[in-house]
Design a protein around this motif. Structure first.
Motif, PDB file in Angstrom:
ATOM      1  N   PRO A  16       0.837  -1.205   0.000  1.00 58.96           N
ATOM      2  CA  PRO A  16       0.000   0.000   0.000  1.00 58.96           C
ATOM      3  C   PRO A  16       0.868   1.250   0.000  1.00 58.96           C
ATOM      4  O   PRO A  16       1.915   1.293   0.650  1.00 58.96           O
ATOM      5  N   VAL A  17       0.419   2.250  -0.726  1.00 59.18           N
ATOM      6  CA  VAL A  17       1.151   3.519  -0.799  1.00 59.18           C
ATOM      7  C   VAL A  17       0.378   4.571  -0.016  1.00 59.18           C
ATOM      8  O   VAL A  17      -0.812   4.820  -0.277  1.00 59.18           O
ATOM      9  N   LEU A  18       1.028   5.178   0.968  1.00 59.36           N
ATOM     10  CA  LEU A  18       0.386   6.214   1.770  1.00 59.36           C
ATOM     11  C   LEU A  18       0.202   7.471   0.923  1.00 59.36           C
ATOM     12  O   LEU A  18       1.164   8.073   0.456  1.00 59.36           O
ATOM     13  N   VAL A  19      -1.036   7.877   0.746  1.00 63.46           N
ATOM     14  CA  VAL A  19      -1.370   9.035  -0.081  1.00 63.46           C
ATOM     15  C   VAL A  19      -1.541  10.281   0.777  1.00 63.46           C
ATOM     16  O   VAL A  19      -1.051  11.363   0.440  1.00 63.46           O
ATOM     17  N   VAL A 394      -4.948   7.626   4.271  1.00 60.26           N
ATOM     18  CA  VAL A 394      -5.514   7.220   2.986  1.00 60.26           C
ATOM     19  C   VAL A 394      -4.424   6.489   2.213  1.00 60.26           C
ATOM     20  O   VAL A 394      -3.324   7.023   2.004  1.00 60.26           O
ATOM     21  N   TRP A 395      -4.747   5.247   1.787  1.00 57.87           N
ATOM     22  CA  TRP A 395      -3.768   4.398   1.102  1.00 57.87           C
ATOM     23  C   TRP A 395      -4.240   4.066  -0.307  1.00 57.87           C
ATOM     24  O   TRP A 395      -5.413   3.792  -0.537  1.00 57.87           O
ATOM     25  N   ASP A 396      -3.296   4.087  -1.242  1.00 59.52           N
ATOM     26  CA  ASP A 396      -3.535   3.585  -2.592  1.00 59.52           C
ATOM     27  C   ASP A 396      -3.148   2.119  -2.597  1.00 59.52           C
ATOM     28  O   ASP A 396      -1.962   1.780  -2.407  1.00 59.52           O
ATOM     29  N   ILE A 397      -4.101   1.213  -2.791  1.00 59.87           N
ATOM     30  CA  ILE A 397      -3.832  -0.232  -2.737  1.00 59.87           C
ATOM     31  C   ILE A 397      -3.863  -0.867  -4.140  1.00 59.87           C
ATOM     32  O   ILE A 397      -3.997  -2.092  -4.255  1.00 59.87           O
TER      33      ILE A 397
END
Length: 402
Positions: A16-19, A394-397
């Motif tokens: 996951p990328v932390l947005v 908020v994560w980009d999965i």
């Protein structure tokens, strides 16, 4: 932990990328949700506030609405089609609001005097025009959203902590503090109690529903997730074991057939549900080891006859039979049975587990905050996690969605 994060074709680790990180709440955040397709987050908190956060040109989220509630705000539900917002409170009241299109203003519509304790979950069904809720007064209730009138209710055996609702079948699933899940068929003013699902040894904290395959997922204080086959009507239940603390949030991604789980252990789990899984066997008890016959410490007669010391009882996670430590000293992962970390198996079963059966069917990711609630925007593959640290992330999965 046996389940490893796999690299993609380019060699980069999929995670996951932390947005965004949203801070500013002065008390525990009870629940937070993403508004689909727009950069808006709605949160409710024990500081008696409801906040609507909008993403600004700077890339950060700032409140466009800061609304004080009469009591601690404990749960929230938003319907994007009608822009109707429902907020459950610690005093048992559910407040309904109409949200403006620009998310800068909302208007109070009505209050539902639904419970005599904290409202733990609220769901608005547009198709049925019902407001369904459950609370710590042990009640599950549903009200008419057109008139505000109470239509019916069901009393559980313990605090009701979470629920799910299937609009098509009108089945409601209510998880409670005792570890049970009540399955109810809701009619206009009555209900039919279908069954009670029993499998957890701790309170049921969260539920998720697969509307296509009719699978119910439950997360519990006992650190496990159970998959219940509701549509198959065969009573099949699969266990998923991968967390080291209570499971607080579940979300199901229909497009990729993946289950997202989050826990107090700061770990996010991504489970592949598009695979054949094996039902967990029932544990078989006995007075002596199934292999060598050694007596257990309560089998006084056999200990006396054999002039030996009793052994501690252990169960093989694969076959469910009972063994002494000597005959069940090996460990193995069994992903098809939901065991993504090594568990105890007997000597016989250990030799039958192939390398293919040990292949992970889940990945786990450290999100670095203890999670109390999650919400998924499947349209953009965004995941919102709410932590005990009063921070929302908020994560980009996208990279871990198949």
């Amino acid at each position: 932990m046996a389940a490893e994060i796999k690299p993609n074709k380019q060699g980069a680790v999929r995670k996951p990328v932390l947005v965004n990180k949203i801070e500013g709440c002065t008390d525990a955040i009870s629940m937070a949700i993403l508004v689909p397709k727009v950069d808006v987050v709605i949160s409710v908190s024990d500081d008696k506030t409801l906040r609507v956060w909008q993403k600004r040109d700077s890339g950060q989220y700032w409140p466009s609405i800061y609304h004080a509630m009469p009591s601690e705000a404990s749960s929230v539900n938003y319907n994007p089609e009608t822009r109707r917002l429902f907020v459950g409170q610690d005093n048992g009241t559910i407040s309904e609001y109409d949200m403006e299109e620009d998310f800068n203003r909302m208007t109070h519509r009505r209050d539902y005097i639904a419970h005599q304790g904290r409202v733990t979950s609220v769901i608005f069904s547009l198709a049925c025009e019902w407001v369904l809720s459950c609370g710590k007064d042990k009640y599950f209730q549903w009200h008419c959203s057109e008139t505000g009138r109470r239509l019916g209710g069901y009393q559980a055996v313990a605090w009701c902590l979470c629920m799910e609702f299937d609009e098509q079948s009108k089945y409601a699933f209510v998880g409670d503090y005792s570890g049970q899940i009540s399955v109810l068929k809701i009619k206009d003013t009555t209900f039919e109690h279908i069954t009670t699902l029993k499998g957890h040894s701790g309170s049921v904290r969260c539920l998720a529903w697969d509307i296509e395959r009719k699978l119910l997922f439950s997360g519990s204080f006992d650190q496990s997730v159970i998959v219940w086959d509701i549509g198959g009507r065969q009573g099949t239940a699969f266990e998923l074991q991968g967390h080291k603390d209570k499971v607080q949030g579940l979300a199901y991604i229909h497009a990729s057939k993946q289950l997202v789980s989050a826990s107090d252990d700061c770990i996010l789990g991504m489970w592949s549900m598009d695979v054949k899984r094996i039902e967990t066997p029932e544990w078989i008890d006995g007075d002596s080891c199934s292999k060598c016959g050694a007596p257990f410490f309560w089998n006084f007669r056999k200990m006396w006859d054999e002039k030996t010391i009793g052994n501690r009882q252990h169960h093989c996670r694969k076959c469910g039979k009972v063994f002494c430590n000597k005959c069940s000293g090996k460990r193995s992962t069994i992903p098809p049975m939901g065991y993504e970390y090594e568990v105890r198996v007997c000597d016989s079963c250990h030799g039958t587990i192939t390398d293919e059966e040990k292949a992970p069917l889940a990945t786990f990711h450290d999100l670095r905050h203890s999670i109390v609630h999650i919400d998924l925007d499947a349209t953009r593959n965004l995941l919102l996690t709410t932590g005990k640290d009063r921070i929302m992330k908020v994560w980009d999965i996208s990279s871990i969605v198949h």
